[in-house]
Design a protein around this motif. Structure first.
Motif, short mmCIF file in Angstrom:
data_model
loop_
_atom_site.label_atom_id
_atom_site.label_comp_id
_atom_site.label_asym_id
_atom_site.label_seq_id
_atom_site.Cartn_x
_atom_site.Cartn_y
_atom_site.Cartn_z
N ASP A 54 45.13 32.01 46.55
CA ASP A 54 44.73 33.41 46.71
C ASP A 54 44.71 34.15 45.37
N ARG A 55 45.53 33.72 44.43
CA ARG A 55 45.60 34.40 43.15
C ARG A 55 44.69 33.77 42.10
N ILE A 56 44.33 32.52 42.32
CA ILE A 56 43.42 31.85 41.38
C ILE A 56 41.96 32.14 41.72
N ALA A 57 41.66 32.29 43.01
CA ALA A 57 40.27 32.43 43.45
C ALA A 57 39.53 33.58 42.77
N PRO A 58 40.13 34.75 42.54
CA PRO A 58 39.37 35.83 41.90
C PRO A 58 39.20 35.67 40.39
N ALA A 93 50.57 16.75 43.05
CA ALA A 93 51.36 17.94 42.73
C ALA A 93 50.46 19.08 42.26
N VAL A 94 49.40 18.75 41.50
CA VAL A 94 48.45 19.77 41.07
C VAL A 94 47.72 20.36 42.27
N ASP A 95 47.35 19.48 43.24
CA ASP A 95 46.69 19.98 44.46
C ASP A 95 47.60 20.93 45.23
N GLU A 96 48.88 20.58 45.30
CA GLU A 96 49.81 21.46 46.01
C GLU A 96 49.95 22.79 45.29
N ALA A 119 45.68 24.75 33.60
CA ALA A 119 44.93 25.92 34.08
C ALA A 119 43.48 25.56 34.37
N THR A 120 42.87 24.71 33.52
CA THR A 120 41.49 24.31 33.75
C THR A 120 41.37 23.49 35.02
N ALA A 121 42.32 22.60 35.25
CA ALA A 121 42.29 21.79 36.48
C ALA A 121 42.40 22.66 37.72
N LEU A 122 43.29 23.62 37.69
CA LEU A 122 43.43 24.53 38.83
C LEU A 122 42.18 25.38 39.01
N TYR A 123 41.62 25.84 37.92
CA TYR A 123 40.41 26.67 37.99
C TYR A 123 39.27 25.92 38.65
N VAL A 131 37.96 34.69 36.73
CA VAL A 131 36.62 34.45 36.17
C VAL A 131 36.67 33.55 34.95
N HIS A 132 37.87 33.13 34.54
CA HIS A 132 38.00 32.26 33.37
C HIS A 132 39.34 31.54 33.46
N PRO A 133 39.42 30.30 32.98
CA PRO A 133 40.71 29.59 33.03
C PRO A 133 41.82 30.32 32.30
N TYR A 134 41.49 31.17 31.32
CA TYR A 134 42.54 31.92 30.63
C TYR A 134 43.36 32.75 31.61
N GLU A 135 42.70 33.29 32.63
CA GLU A 135 43.42 34.09 33.62
C GLU A 135 44.40 33.23 34.39
N VAL A 136 43.99 31.98 34.70
CA VAL A 136 44.90 31.06 35.39
C VAL A 136 46.07 30.70 34.48
N ALA A 137 45.80 30.51 33.19
CA ALA A 137 46.88 30.21 32.26
C ALA A 137 47.89 31.35 32.21
N ALA A 138 47.39 32.59 32.20
CA ALA A 138 48.31 33.73 32.23
C ALA A 138 49.12 33.75 33.51
#
Length: 467
Positions: free
Chosen positions: A59-63, A49-52, A97-101, A65-72
């Motif tokens: 496209d939104r995670i790739a740019p 499920a995390v991979d999905e 967020a860290t796993a996705l990053y 620069v820190h897991p905090y941005e993914v958390a937001a």
């Protein structure tokens, strides 16, 4: 026991900040460790499920620069703590967020290319070139009705005065146009009739008949009206006014009109141009006035008027021996204006892509050479096709284009001085009775091109000129 802390100024904020910093330190240790964030038992299906989720938000995670941005990002998607634990098997938002990053590789999109501020209006440039040539049909229609003695001289003198006056007036009006159309309209409303009257009076003084004086007056009035419409950007109105003379001049290829039409069609176009100019000037009265604007002096517009006089003299001298040269040059004014915009756009692009002063100077010179080649290239076959003199045409065209380029950057006195010198040197041969085909005009234009090119490379090879 929390009373003293809550009563202390800023106590609640300090407490919250301390808790947040402690949480950040824990999160930083979690990010910095060599092991992935802890997950809840039974994480096999949850890892899928995390991979999905990573694939859906790649496209939104790739740019980031820190897991905090993914958390937001996850917070904006509305993920709750229960969903994070039950569906994705992570203890909290920052763990997911860290796993996705870590799963999504870093990719940073290219910054958008800035728009070209000097992109030319192709249709308008082509239309302006056409408008410069269409008035020639009036001479084809009514020319044979003029007396043979003194008519050409009177028309040439009046035309040169109009050309010089309208160049200076156009510059002054464009300066005023930067502060508002009302100020530009007032400048044109005062200057255009005065210039037409001066040109008509000078031409009429040299004319030997009333017919020639009437033709000189009509020419001066039309040039003044056309100048007003071109400065105010009313090219389509001028084109509509020129339709009668255009239709009549084109019909000469298969039909011989009577004298009434030969005189009436140019007169109809003249009245249309004057009426259109009056309407355009009246429309500027409704424009808002710019508060506190100072009227520019006359001195800055003087070199533009002198250049107009010199350019008109050079074109007349070239057309004296080869009349088709004037037609080719007139038709080329539209592409010439288009290339002025392209030079500015290419120069700005060169300024953005070079890192050294020497590199920019080299690229600036290359842009100048390319624009000149593009402008002069089609003129050679056109000169041969119209039985004009290619060398004279190319050198004169290069002189005029480089002069216009310098004027576009506010360098007005060098083109005026160089072109006046070239016109004086070439005109001296005519005044002394030199035979047609003399090399005075090509030599003077060749020397003018070299001087103006040197000035251009020096002046426009500086980054400050394109700022």
């Amino acid at each position: 026991m929390s009373g003293p802390m809550s009563l202390e100024p800023g106590g609640a904020e300090q407490d919250t900040l301390a808790l947040r910093l402690a949480d950040d330190r824990t999160l930083d240790l979690r990010f910095a460790g060599p092991h992935p964030p802890p997950v809840l038992p039974g994480h096999g299906a949850r890892a899928e499920a995390v991979d999905e989720l990573a694939a859906a938000l790649a496209d939104r995670i790739a740019p980031s620069v820190h897991p905090y941005e993914v958390a937001a990002l996850l917070e904006s998607e509305g993920l709750t703590g229960d969903v994070i634990r039950e569906k994705y098997g992570h203890t909290d938002l920052f763990s997911l967020a860290t796993a996705l990053y870590r799963r999504v590789p870093r990719t940073f999109p290219e910054p958008p290319r800035p728009a070209d501020p000097w992109r030319p209006d192709h249709v308008r440039c082509a239309l302006r070139g056409l408008l410069f040539a269409l008035p020639g049909f009036a001479y084809a229609l009514a020319g044979r009705m003029l007396p043979p003695d003194g008519a050409v001289r009177a028309l040439v003198v009046a035309g040169l005065i109009s050309w010089a006056w309208n160049q200076a007036l156009g510059h002054r009006a464009y300066v005023r146009l930067a502060t508002g159309r009302l100020e530009a309209g007032r400048t044109l409303a005062k200057g255009a009739p005065l210039g037409a009257a001066a040109a008509a009076a000078a031409g009429a003084a040299l004319s030997g008949s009333a017919v020639t004086a009437l033709a000189v007056t009509a020419q001066s009035a039309y040039l003044a009206a056309a100048g007003v419409l071109l400065v105010l950007g009313r090219e389509r109105l001028l084109l509509a006014a020129l339709m009668p003379v255009t239709v009549g001049g084109t019909s000469l290829l298969w039909w011989e009109p009577g004298n009434a039409l030969r005189a009436g069609l140019p007169l109809l176009s003249l009245l249309g141009a004057v009426a259109a100019a009056g309407w355009a000037l009246r429309a500027t009265r409704s424009a808002p006035a710019a508060p506190g604007t100072a009227r520019p002096g006359l001195w800055p517009s003087l070199p533009y008027g002198l250049f107009g006089l010199a350019a008109g003299s050079l074109v007349f001298l070239a057309g004296r021996d080869h009349p088709w040269t004037v037609i080719v040059l007139t038709l080329s004014m539209g592409p010439a204006e288009w290339l002025l915009y392209r030079y500015r756009g290419l120069s700005v692009a060169a300024l953005r892509s070079t890192r050294t002063l020497g590199g920019f100077r080299a690229r600036s010179a290359a842009v100048l050479a390319a624009c000149l080649l593009v402008y002069l290239g089609p003129l050679t076959p056109a000169a041969l096709l119209m039985d004009a003199e290619p060398a004279t045409l190319l050198l004169l065209a290069a002189t005029l284009w480089v002069s216009l380029l310098l004027q576009a950057f506010g360098t007005a006195w060098p083109p005026a001085a160089v072109c006046l010198t070239a016109a004086a040197f070439s005109g001296a041969g005519m005044l002394t009775g030199a035979p047609p085909g003399t090399a005075a005009l090509p030599l003077s234009c060749g020397a003018a091109v070299l001087c103006l090119t040197a000035v251009t490379v020096r002046q426009l090879g500086r980054p400050a000129a394109h700022g």
